[in-house]
Design an enzyme around this catalytic site. Sequence first.
Site: not given
Length: 225
Positions: A115, A140
């Site tokens: 992302s 992430k």
Amino acid sequence: MQNIFLAGSSRGVGREIAKLLLENEPPLVRLVALLRNPTYAVELEALGAKVMLGDALDNLTLEAAMSNCGEIDVVITTMGGLPSDRGERADCEGNKNLIDLAVKRGVKKFILVSSIGSGNSVVAIAPQVLQALGAILKEKEKAEQHLVNSGLTYTIIRPGGLKSEAATGNAVLTEDPTISGIIHRADVARLVCDCLNSDRANNKVFSAIDRHMLFKPVKFEIFDL
């Protein structure tokens, strides 16, 4: 014919990737889809995927799933979501488990859908977004770093804000970490598939946005696969 192992295919970008990979008749790839929830198995099997049940947060079931699907050339993961009962997130721990098993099995390429806001692209997002999503973005980032350090040939794709609408065909990749905007999930899937056989995408980290849906109208360099 490539053998591809896809994690995160129950919905969203992962489901769009499965559709694209299997759109030809006969398919040009052999696709194995990892599912934790068997509810989605019928739809994926109808597309032409082989479904393996397993949980990326459980190494035993994950290794069993990967062991039962033969040789794997490429692993693609779009995993994320809510934490487990133990507080673990697929964004980090699930993807790290998948990366470790890919190393063990000698996978040729690993594509991680992350992302914008992760890693050095944190500068691209607004403070209020960072306040709301900062913890997830850190998870992430950990997965991204684990992949970079794994020794695998990798591609990391960081989409901007996601919408579930038809593909626009205007999505692009850039190595500029300061860019942010909107992108449709179907367009992210197309970019992932474009990176599959592109050596230029190897060991690269990209932001993925629709060129006509930038948050700020700025110039940036588009990466040509």
